[in-house]
Write an enzyme that holds these catalytic residues in place. Structure first.
Site, short mmCIF file in Angstrom:
data_model
loop_
_atom_site.label_atom_id
_atom_site.label_comp_id
_atom_site.label_asym_id
_atom_site.label_seq_id
_atom_site.Cartn_x
_atom_site.Cartn_y
_atom_site.Cartn_z
N SER A 1 58.07 20.34 38.27
CA SER A 1 56.53 20.18 38.09
C SER A 1 56.02 20.90 39.44
CB SER A 1 56.03 18.92 38.27
OG SER A 1 56.26 18.04 39.43
N SER B 1 54.01 19.64 41.83
CA SER B 1 53.34 18.81 42.55
C SER B 1 53.60 19.14 44.22
CB SER B 1 53.64 17.58 42.59
OG SER B 1 55.18 17.09 42.75
N LYS C 1 58.58 14.66 47.27
CA LYS C 1 57.17 14.84 48.03
C LYS C 1 57.44 14.75 49.49
CE LYS C 1 55.00 13.29 44.18
NZ LYS C 1 54.34 14.31 43.40
#
Length: 248
Positions: A42, A44, A105
């Protein structure tokens, strides 16, 4: 004579089996203890990591938990041979509400930190993280965050610096409450600030046990939604400049 030939064939087969088993065991040990490959599914973490990046994750950087092992057997709790992650590290971890799922992250909050976002600006312990305009970004991913998205370079108090995206000035994560990171937990945010489900939302605080490892470097990268199996498309879609690039 036929018996000797048959015995030779059996010995050769047995040697091949042993080599295969040894190679398999070595691969399992490397994957479990040293480095594990991951793919980025993705956007992100854009612009730091792109869809189609394949990375190696350093699994001994933070020590080991049950999530370091294949199938995550419940053999022990906590971490062994542990060392503390640093603010600014790009971390692969198990999603706390469903530990079968891997997330990646950037770690922005350590235990005891006060974290808040106000008017797009990240605050750590009451201090704004300095950021400077750093051009624009357009992705080759079909579900990209937009064209010519503003890029801002953030710099942490230890000198760690990285780019973030700010596509919209009024997204749900641009103004948050103050989060106080509990002991033994961490606060994670995606670099694509307006398109990341992270600790501001349902990810919440990430327990130390859930850390898998630190993103190390990109070993393969292919764009334009090209499948890894579509090898005939590799020459036209390979991101050559990203191969063996360290993750900052």
């Amino acid at each position: 004579m036929f018996e000797k030939a048959e015995k030779k064939e059996q010995n050769a087969l047995w040697e091949n089996i042993k080599v295969f088993v040894q190679a398999l065991l070595l691969a399992v040990i490397i994957r479990t203890v040293l480095f594990q490959p991951f793919t980025i599914p993705s956007g992100s973490m854009m612009p730091t990591l792109l869809v189609g990046d394949y990375i190696f994750v350093n699994k001994f950087a933070y020590g080991y938990s049950r999530y370091s092992l294949p199938f995550s057997p419940d053999l022990f709790s906590g971490r062994i041979f542990s060392s503390e992650p640093k603010r600014g590290d790009v971390v692969v971890f198990r999603y706390p509400p469903n530990p079968q799922v891997d997330y990646i992250k950037r770690l922005v909050g350590l235990p005891g930190d006060h974290i808040q976002v106000k008017d797009d600006i990240l605050y750590i312990n009451g201090q704004p993280v300095p950021r400077q305009p750093d051009g624009t970004f357009t992705s080759d991913y079909r579900n990209d965050p937009g064209v010519d998205v503003p890029v801002y370079r953030e710099t942490l108090d230890d000198g760690k610096t990285y780019d973030t995206l700010d596509a919209r000035p009024d997204s749900a994560g641009d103004n948050t409450r103050e989060f106080i990171v509990p002991a033994g937990h961490y606060f994670m945010m995606g670099d694509n600030r307006d398109n990341s489900l992270d600790s501001r939302f349902d990810v919440g605080y990430v327990p130390a046990e859930n850390l898998v490892g630190r993103a190390s470097f990109i070993f393969f990268s292919i764009g334009n939604d090209t499948s890894f199996l579509e090898f005939w498309k590799w020459p036209a879609n390979m991101r050559w400049d990203r191969l063996f690039k360290g993750v900052q």
